[in-house]
Motif scaffolding. Structure first.
Motif, PDB file in Angstrom:
ATOM      1  N   ALA A 116    -122.887 -12.393   5.426  1.00 58.80           N
ATOM      2  CA  ALA A 116    -122.982 -10.904   5.926  1.00 58.80           C
ATOM      3  C   ALA A 116    -121.697 -10.167   5.914  1.00 58.80           C
ATOM      4  N   GLY A 117    -120.752 -10.814   6.607  1.00 60.70           N
ATOM      5  CA  GLY A 117    -119.363 -10.306   6.761  1.00 60.70           C
ATOM      6  C   GLY A 117    -118.755 -10.067   5.247  1.00 60.70           C
ATOM      7  N   THR A 162    -117.868  -2.004   1.816  1.00 63.80           N
ATOM      8  CA  THR A 162    -117.160  -0.892   2.295  1.00 63.80           C
ATOM      9  C   THR A 162    -115.888  -0.472   1.269  1.00 63.80           C
ATOM     10  N   GLY A 163    -115.437  -1.769   0.778  1.00 59.84           N
ATOM     11  CA  GLY A 163    -114.054  -1.590  -0.321  1.00 59.84           C
ATOM     12  C   GLY A 163    -114.635  -0.843  -1.420  1.00 59.84           C
ATOM     13  N   ARG A 205    -110.503  -9.719  -6.491  1.00 59.41           N
ATOM     14  CA  ARG A 205    -109.692 -10.972  -6.134  1.00 59.41           C
ATOM     15  C   ARG A 205    -110.279 -11.327  -4.609  1.00 59.41           C
ATOM     16  N   TRP A 206    -110.935 -10.248  -3.748  1.00 55.64           N
ATOM     17  CA  TRP A 206    -111.392 -10.466  -2.577  1.00 55.64           C
ATOM     18  C   TRP A 206    -112.863 -10.965  -2.677  1.00 55.64           C
ATOM     19  N   ARG A 207    -113.522 -10.980  -3.739  1.00 61.32           N
ATOM     20  CA  ARG A 207    -114.934 -11.495  -4.066  1.00 61.32           C
ATOM     21  C   ARG A 207    -115.036 -12.960  -3.531  1.00 61.32           C
ATOM     22  N   ASN A 208    -114.084 -13.886  -3.835  1.00 60.42           N
ATOM     23  CA  ASN A 208    -114.395 -15.244  -3.290  1.00 60.42           C
ATOM     24  C   ASN A 208    -114.219 -15.427  -1.878  1.00 60.42           C
TER      25      ASN A 208
END
Length: 67
Positions: A5-6, A13-14, A64-67
């Motif tokens: 969930a976080g 939000t991004g 890049r933040w997807r993982n």
């Protein structure tokens, strides 16, 4: 905040911040273009280049933040 969930919250939000990031990048590019030449065409070109680079960099960062 490493839970599922976080991560989803940060991703949503991004992506919602994308228009703000592109606006800021195009504003900065236009400002740099205007300060270099002082011509309206250079300012518009700087804004377009800044917005394009800004959205490309933001999408790269979000993926890049997807993982």
């Amino acid at each position: 905040m490493t839970s599922r969930a976080g991560r989803r919250f940060l991703r949503v939000t991004g992506w919602l911040l994308t228009p703000l990031v592109v606006w800021a990048a195009s504003f900065l590019g236009g400002w740099v273009g205007a300060s270099i030449a002082g011509d309206l065409g250079v300012m518009v070109l700087g804004g377009v280049i800044g917005g394009t680079v800004g959205v490309a960099g933001w999408i790269w960062l979000m993926r890049r933040w997807r993982n």
